[in-house]
Design an enzyme around this catalytic site. Structure first.
Site, PDB file in Angstrom:
ATOM      1  N   CYS A 144      -9.157   6.465   6.231  1.00 37.16           N
ATOM      2  CA  CYS A 144      -7.760   6.205   5.867  1.00 37.16           C
ATOM      3  C   CYS A 144      -6.834   6.216   7.071  1.00 37.16           C
ATOM      4  CB  CYS A 144      -7.302   7.215   4.828  1.00 37.16           C
ATOM      5  SG  CYS A 144      -8.290   7.102   3.326  1.00 37.16           S
ATOM      6  N   CYS A 154      -1.604  12.980  -6.944  1.00 37.90           N
ATOM      7  CA  CYS A 154      -2.512  12.030  -6.290  1.00 37.90           C
ATOM      8  C   CYS A 154      -1.779  10.759  -5.876  1.00 37.90           C
ATOM      9  CB  CYS A 154      -3.643  11.648  -7.245  1.00 37.90           C
ATOM     10  SG  CYS A 154      -4.498  13.078  -7.936  1.00 37.90           S
ATOM     11  N   SER A 155      -2.188  10.195  -4.739  1.00 36.09           N
ATOM     12  CA  SER A 155      -1.608   8.920  -4.325  1.00 36.09           C
ATOM     13  C   SER A 155      -2.257   7.791  -5.112  1.00 36.09           C
ATOM     14  CB  SER A 155      -1.758   8.724  -2.821  1.00 36.09           C
ATOM     15  OG  SER A 155      -3.120   8.718  -2.464  1.00 36.09           O
ATOM     16  N   LYS A 157       2.181   8.777  -1.748  1.00 31.07           N
ATOM     17  CA  LYS A 157       2.337   9.186  -3.141  1.00 31.07           C
ATOM     18  C   LYS A 157       3.045   8.124  -3.991  1.00 31.07           C
ATOM     19  CE  LYS A 157       2.261  11.659  -6.599  1.00 31.07           C
ATOM     20  NZ  LYS A 157       2.026  10.365  -7.214  1.00 31.07           N
ATOM     21  N   HIS A 195      -0.879   3.555  -1.092  1.00 24.02           N
ATOM     22  CA  HIS A 195      -1.816   3.917  -0.027  1.00 24.02           C
ATOM     23  C   HIS A 195      -2.965   2.912   0.066  1.00 24.02           C
ATOM     24  CE1 HIS A 195      -4.196   6.181   2.701  1.00 24.02           C
ATOM     25  NE2 HIS A 195      -4.818   6.973   1.858  1.00 24.02           N
TER      26      HIS A 195
END
Lengths: 392, 392
Positions: free
Chosen positions: A87, A214-215, A334, A338
């Site tokens: 990431c 969670c994103s 978030k 992402h």
């Protein structure tokens, strides 16, 4: 050697979200053209291209670097390379671009970060992302990233106190910030109470992580144009990369203390040192909130609060919009979204807007210094950058 | 800026083949330790690490850079990055290592190339490799690489004459050369007649390509240690990278003339120019014979023969062991094996042996200059290096 001799002189950023009609190639090509247009340079003037993309099964394109050349026939025969660090692949591509310039082999470099995720089912995305975990330990390989960060949240409670309300405050803050970002994936106010309550619309994803911790699964791309000190003078706008530091940690969890976040701490403190600034000098930060517990741990790695007391940065209003050091004005991973390989480049592209007086979304007024922190895996590949406004 | 200020000071190379018991991590760790031992440096002295790996579904490890740190606890917190350019991923990692040194941010860099392929079925390997083709054209995405190079061989026949006997001569030469290479995957003499005859043991794979025209599915790894000019002086052995050039071409076949091999030609000629040498100065070459037709086309891109007359380089004995410019003394991808992400590093590691008087396999006696050519896709990512012996 000083890395402040490389500057960002242009940027581009796609909308983040479920971009059903866009392939990976479309995302890459559109943002490449937009960055060239923003820089007002001909493609022929670009010396090298770098792409950040994670992939790991998200798309069949296993060899995407040359897709950047599809943006303009004049890019044919230029060197184009994909860099991967999970990431943090976008930051890996930026670091490679900086090295190409400082090596003397390039004066003008285009860096693209891109990821196409939503053409997969949730199960497929979870599997692809789990490829960023350690595969040679059956137990670790079987963990999803939400389970992994859930484990960190549970350990945090054991060692200090429950991080859940701080995590909910982070989610609420980042969702509120994203309301002003037209490129963000989610535009929905999420109250602290909603984020802090397990409910039908906010179930556990991996205990104690709730949905709002969670994103997102996101399609998107961002690009920046990097220039040598000499070449940067010819551009209207300039943001200097005063310090960029990369720190890799061991991949296996069993070899690390999950909560120590040593890699992030080393990268951030070393980047601040390289740029010769302290937290006091920073006007904003964009950090890797892939899960809300990660943002909390990053406050501590930054030194905004001692270990176990990250919640104070929220309670004291430091990290809020209008606070002393607003964190994730963009909405963060978030709420902005992402698209994993794009995230590092997105951070730099949006910071370029902040530092040239044209923020996309909420402003950090008259910002001079920004800190960016992007990570791959759970604190495995860590990249911190300090950017300084030069010319707007 | 001159790239001759970076040198290779140590190398390591695994056996190539079906290494059933070795995982990707094992391959990476073993070769990293072997390279550090060959360099006689402590892991703590390494400033940065780069990994070339293609993957594209070959293994579940989607985030392998930090696996290099598993070789030694002192590598913890060093920057480690994966570079990918399909079958030229190893060269992409070397190029990144050179840039890191020339940027001034590193003095000593470890570069590893590794690929684990044989844990997959042939169908799975073919699918993973096909990920290096253009995915957004249904026809191109459906082509395997053997079909693609088969198409090139068919076009060659249409435009010039049948390349089949030249291709068989290349296969026979490379298999003969590999007999002396203890690390090669295949140790089997293959006569020209066998290679040039379609038979039960040499069937068509993708017409007109026969089994003996295709390289192998291989597990393997290689590593080199790169040093700045200043740091290199402290090592017993030194081979200078006099010129390394990367040229990327468009990914879609429809935008290119398959036989022109423009990317390889530009990369090779430009590397020769940078190193200020001509073909006459070279003592050996290792080139990307993923299929025998590729080696034939590379002779032409090098300028060993005019387009359509590559066969003359064979007939005149130039490229044979003992000839004026022996090509693929190692056995090449054809017989040494082709663990895709490792191949570029393997070429540099073996050339280090040749140029320091300790060849693994056949020798190019008293060699001073070597040319290496590694490519990703069909002439899409092209890397050429010219190496010069400094100290043995």
């Amino acid at each position: 050697m000083a890395t402040d001799s490389v500057s960002i002189v242009a940027a581009a950023h796609s909308r983040f979200g479920r971009l059903t009609d866009a392939t990976l190639e479309d995302l890459i090509v559109d943002v490449t053209r937009a960055a060239l247009a923003d820089a007002q340079v001909a493609a022929s003037e670009i010396d090298a291209l770098f792409l950040g993309q994670f992939n790991s099964g998200l798309v069949p394109d296993g060899f995407p670097a040359s897709l950047m050349l599809q943006a303009d026939p004049a890019l044919r025969f230029k060197p184009a390379t994909r860099c991967e660090n999970a990431c943090a692949s976008g930051s890996a591509a930026i670091q490679a671009g900086i090295n190409a310039i400082l090596s003397g082999s390039a004066e003008l470099v285009l860096v693209v970060g891109a990821e196409k995720m939503t053409s997969n089912s949730t199960v497929q995305v979870t599997k692809a992302l789990a490829g960023a975990g350690y595969q040679h330990d059956a137990e670790e390989a079987g963990l999803s990233f939400s389970q992994l960060f859930g484990l960190a949240a549970a350990q945090y409670e054991q060692l200090y106190q429950s991080p859940l309300s701080a995590m909910a405050a982070i989610a609420a803050k980042n969702h509120a910030n994203a309301m002003a970002n037209p490129l963000a994936q989610m535009h929905k106010v999420m109250s602290f109470e909603h984020c802090n309550t397990v409910s039908e619309s906010n179930p556990y994803i991996a205990k104690p992580l709730r949905l709002t911790d969670c994103s997102l699964v996101t399609d998107g791309a961002a690009a920046i144009v990097l220039a040598s000190a000499k070449r940067a003078r010819q551009f209207r706008r300039e943001v200097a990369i005063k310090g960029m530091v990369q720190v890799n940690d061991f991949l296996p969890l069993s070899q690390r203390n999950l909560l120590a976040f040593e890699g992030p701490q080393r990268a951030i403190q070393s980047a601040l040192g390289k740029a010769q600034v302290t937290l006091e000098d920073l006007d904003f930060a964009e950090v890797h909130d892939c899960f809300t517990i990660a943002e909390l741990l990053i406050y501590e790695a930054m030194g905004l609060a001692p270990q176990g007391q990250g919640h104070r940065a929220l309670e004291e209003g430091i990290v809020q919009h209008g606070g002393k050091l607003p964190v994730n004005l963009s909405g963060g991973l978030k709420a902005k979204g992402h698209p994993v390989g794009a995230t590092g480049v997105s951070m730099h592209a949006l910071a370029f807007g902040q530092l040239t007086g044209k923020p996309i979304g909420l402003a950090a007024p008259n910002a001079e210094f920004g800190l960016l922190f992007n990570m791959g895996g759970m604190a495995v590949a860590n990249y911190a950058s300090v950017l300084q406004a030069r010319r707007a």
